[in-house]
Design a protein around this motif. Structure first.
Motif, PDB file in Angstrom:
ATOM      1  N   GLU A  35       0.828  -1.088  -0.272  1.00  0.00           N
ATOM      2  CA  GLU A  35       0.040  -0.191  -0.099  1.00  0.00           C
ATOM      3  C   GLU A  35       0.698   1.311   0.050  1.00  0.00           C
ATOM      4  OE1 GLU A  35      -3.392   0.749  -0.144  1.00  0.00           O
ATOM      5  OE2 GLU A  35      -3.920  -1.327  -0.198  1.00  0.00           O
ATOM      6  N   ALA A  36       2.027   1.311   0.753  1.00  0.00           N
ATOM      7  CA  ALA A  36       2.883   2.232   0.484  1.00  0.00           C
ATOM      8  C   ALA A  36       4.142   1.945   0.467  1.00  0.00           C
ATOM      9  CB  ALA A  36       2.733   3.072   2.056  1.00  0.00           C
ATOM     10  N   VAL A  86       2.601   4.406   9.604  1.00  0.00           N
ATOM     11  CA  VAL A  86       2.090   4.271   8.188  1.00  0.00           C
ATOM     12  C   VAL A  86       0.826   3.221   8.230  1.00  0.00           C
ATOM     13  CG1 VAL A  86       2.322   3.261   6.012  1.00  0.00           C
ATOM     14  CG2 VAL A  86       4.057   5.014   6.861  1.00  0.00           C
ATOM     15  N   ASP A  97       1.958   8.428   3.949  1.00  0.00           N
ATOM     16  CA  ASP A  97       3.233   8.500   3.064  1.00  0.00           C
ATOM     17  C   ASP A  97       4.322   9.135   4.096  1.00  0.00           C
ATOM     18  OD1 ASP A  97       2.461  11.320   3.702  1.00  0.00           O
ATOM     19  OD2 ASP A  97       1.656  11.729   1.854  1.00  0.00           O
TER      20      ASP A  97
END
Length: 257
Positions: A35-36, A86, A97
């Motif tokens: 996802e990140a 996160v 982020d």
């Protein structure tokens, strides 16, 4: 970024989970990484660069190298604090982020600093103990990782390496029990260091199989990361960091305030 509403002083509740829950944590850690990925890769690259630099700098000074890696392994969970933030943001549906990571470190949370100092002291104690044990049992002195492998790990007469492993496990076990839940808890809630450590211990004692399996997963993946000339750490560190957040969420009951 911690919650600003202090929790009651009663002990935080921990829950029992399935003995194989560690695999779920790992899967969720991978999902958060995907996802990140930019945040995770940055953390992993920093870990790999540190490891590579330590290897280059202290290759012929084995105990300096051992100290650097031992310190990193102990303080590594603290350095993953941004990854916990996160994962928390992803659970909440918030922005996840580099600004999320920056907000955690910009807070200069003294509790995290105190805990980092504690882990560093414990890591130094292990390095000194380890060096004394090997120095007393091996002559001439061990100076490189190759010396350690040939004259300790692959020694024709067994005994010293096994003792070294047992002593290391006895010293590492309480450190793991004290930190496995404590660091994500300190990041997420306004609790003191002592309370966080005691909660971590209670979670481990309530789930010895699940947390023992998790310790094994962390150790094996970390060794794989180190054994690939640090390149494996680029993936290993972020996945384990995110997974540790999910371990905390499963093991500690979220209090309503």
């Amino acid at each position: 970024m911690s919650d600003h509403n202090p929790l009651p002083k009663t002990p935080l509740r921990v829950r029992k989970v399935h003995p194989l829950r560690a695999w779920i944590w790992l899967v969720r850690g991978w999902a958060d990484f995907m996802e990140a990925p930019q945040v995770g890769l940055a953390h992993g690259a920093a870990a790999a660069l540190f490891g590579g630099f330590a290897l280059w700098l202290a290759w012929d000074r084995f105990w300096v190298l051992a100290g650097a890696f031992s310190g990193f392994l102990l303080v590594g969970p603290l350095l993953a604090t941004g990854l916990y933030a996160v994962s928390r943001a992803l659970v909440r549906g918030e922005r996840a982020d580099f600004s999320t990571v920056w907000a955690v470190w910009a807070s200069l949370d003294r509790r995290l600093i105190q805990f980092g100092i504690l882990l560093t002291v414990l890591g130094t104690g292990w390095v000194i103990t380890s060096a004394a044990l090997i120095s007393l049992g091996v002559h001439p002195p061990v100076t490189t990782p190759t010396d350690f492998l040939q004259r300790v790990v692959l020694a024709p007469q067994p005994g010293l390496f096994e003792i070294w492993l047992v002593v290391g496990a006895l010293m590492a076990a309480p450190v793991f029990a004290s930190s496995v839940i404590a660091i994500p808890l300190l990041m997420d809630r306004q609790v003191g260091v002592q309370r966080a450590v005691l909660t971590s211990w209670r979670a481990v004692l309530a789930n010895p199989v699940a947390t023992g399996l998790w310790a094994g997963v962390v150790m094996v993946l970390t060794l794989l990361g180190l054994g690939t000339l640090m390149f494996g750490l680029i993936l290993v560190m972020p996945v384990l960091g995110h997974a540790s957040w999910h371990a905390y969420r499963d093991l500690v009951v979220r209090e309503k305030v």
